[in-house]
Design a protein around this motif. Structure first.
Motif, PDB file in Angstrom:
ATOM      1  N   LYS A 172       0.848  -1.183   0.000  1.00  0.00           N
ATOM      2  CA  LYS A 172       0.000   0.000   0.000  1.00  0.00           C
ATOM      3  C   LYS A 172       0.888   1.239   0.000  1.00  0.00           C
ATOM      4  CE  LYS A 172      -4.307  -1.611   2.101  1.00  0.00           C
ATOM      5  NZ  LYS A 172      -5.321  -1.341   3.147  1.00  0.00           N
ATOM      6  N   ILE A 173       0.400   2.275  -0.659  1.00  0.00           N
ATOM      7  CA  ILE A 173       1.161   3.512  -0.770  1.00  0.00           C
ATOM      8  C   ILE A 173       0.408   4.620  -0.032  1.00  0.00           C
ATOM      9  CG2 ILE A 173       2.084   5.243  -2.357  1.00  0.00           C
ATOM     10  CD1 ILE A 173       2.315   3.038  -4.452  1.00  0.00           C
ATOM     11  N   ALA A 233      -5.288   3.739  -6.717  1.00  0.00           N
ATOM     12  CA  ALA A 233      -4.676   3.245  -7.952  1.00  0.00           C
ATOM     13  C   ALA A 233      -4.504   4.343  -8.998  1.00  0.00           C
ATOM     14  CB  ALA A 233      -5.512   2.097  -8.520  1.00  0.00           C
ATOM     15  N   ASN A 234      -5.389   5.358  -8.943  1.00  0.00           N
ATOM     16  CA  ASN A 234      -5.312   6.458  -9.919  1.00  0.00           C
ATOM     17  C   ASN A 234      -4.422   7.608  -9.445  1.00  0.00           C
ATOM     18  OD1 ASN A 234      -6.856   7.450  -7.848  1.00  0.00           O
ATOM     19  ND2 ASN A 234      -8.584   8.114  -9.133  1.00  0.00           N
TER      20      ASN A 234
END
Length: 375
Positions: free
Chosen positions: A2-3, A104-105
């Motif tokens: 995860k970011i 994700a975007n």
């Protein structure tokens, strides 16, 4: 994996400030996975990677352990098992220890993750350290001093002030590199209220180590601090001008010595040094200028090869209420002299003699200055 976006980007967003850079932390990943996804490693001391498309920096979540003195005396541990909370715990202030997931975007999604009550301290306008490990990094003292200049409405929590004093008492400041000291001081000087940075340095005892001896002694006096605040409020945010104002009553020799200790850029050092000499010259002259002394300062400031700097120095004095209009006129008149005519006035056999040419220019400039002062 995860970011998360962490630190200043979250803080500034909550404060309604523009966000220029975003720090990213990657949780649940490894060096091998980052490389497989096309990230390029750049970190020397811990795993930091550049995004293959945006070139933004992404750091693996990590913990740290003090292994020696100074801000470099740490051992970092990065592993997929390191949690976001563990990574945030090693950060300096609670207001810098918040995060939000990156979708994700690339957009921030979900709630702000705030395990150390940064939003509460943000609302209360308090600088509070996250953990006891805070006092292990001396650079954090300068960072808080700089933050105080940027966010002057904030106060330092009592327990954090004690931690800052502990850094000073442990002589940890002596381990800081000159370049890092100047970098933090410079950023504080161009912030909203530089005096707040100096106040933190004074309150913690760090001023004795970080600043020049004379400046430290001057800042101890309330009248000097009030005049400094007034002068800084009278000018813009240019670093060279602000530095010169802070050092205007410090001798040129001491400025040069201190500048070498903190690796101050040569241009800023020279500007501050020459401005200090200008103020001393004006005070000693009591606004009754002798042409020969004016010419000496013009030569010192090299207003002939650096006319813009000469104007900037005299204009800076004007901004803080010192009347330099007569000096400005004398400088302009001397700068406007016809070079070809001066050389033509030298005997033909001496026109290849640099000393004779130089003397002719001195005589012509002195005459122009005298005329301007007598007008």
């Amino acid at each position: 994996m995860k970011i998360y976006a962490v630190g200043g980007a979250i803080r500034d967003t909550l404060m309604g400030l523009p966000v220029h850079d975003i720090d990213y932390v990657v949780v649940g990943s490894s060096v091998e996975e980052m490389l497989a996804k096309g990230f390029r490693p750049v970190g020397k001391d811990f795993p930091v990677f550049l995004h293959p498309e945006t070139q933004a920096e992404y750091a693996l979540a990590r913990t740290e352990r003090k292994t020696g003195k100074g801000y470099k005396g740490f051992h970092f541990y990065a592993d997929p098992s390191v949690t976001l909370e563990q990574d945030l715990e090693r950060r300096d202030l609670t207001i810098n220890a918040m995060a939000q997931e990156v979708g994700a975007n690339g957009e921030l999604v979900g709630p702000i993750l705030d395990p150390y009550n940064g939003q509460e301290d943000l609302a209360a306008k308090v600088f509070r350290h996250v953990s006891d490990a805070f006092a292990e990094d001396p650079l954090r003292l300068l960072r808080i001093a700089r933050f105080a200049a940027r966010f002057p409405e904030f106060t330092v929590a009592d327990e954090t002030m004690l931690a800052l004093k502990a850094i000073v008492q442990a002589n940890e400041l002596n381990t800081l590199s000159a370049e890092r000291i100047w970098q933090e001081l410079a950023r504080g000087l161009v912030a909203k209220k530089p005096m707040h940075m100096f106040q933190v340095l004074l309150n913690t005892g760090a001023a004795k180590t970080i600043l020049s001896l004379t400046l430290n002694e001057q800042l101890a006096h309330e009248q000097f601090r009030e005049e400094l605040i007034q002068n800084l409020d009278s000018i813009g945010t240019a670093l060279d001008e602000r530095c010169a104002i802070v050092l205007m009553h410090v001798s040129g020799n001491e400025i040069r010595s201190w500048a070498e200790c903190i690796r101050m850029p040569i241009e800023i050092r020279d500007f501050s040094e020459i401005f200090s000499e200008l103020i001393a010259f004006i005070n000693e002259s009591n606004n009754v200028f002798q042409a020969v002394n004016v010419l000496a300062w013009f030569n010192r400031a090299d207003v002939w090869r650096k006319p813009d700097r000469g104007h900037a120095l005299l204009n800076l004095a004007q901004k803080i209420g010192i009347n330099t209009s007569l000096l400005i006129k004398a400088m302009r008149d001397a700068q406007a002299l016809n070079t070809a005519e001066i050389i033509a006035g030298v005997a033909a056999q001496d026109r290849s003699n640099g000393e004779r040419i130089g003397s002719a220019f001195e005589v012509a400039r002195l005459a122009a200055i005298s005329a301007a002062l007598d007008a």
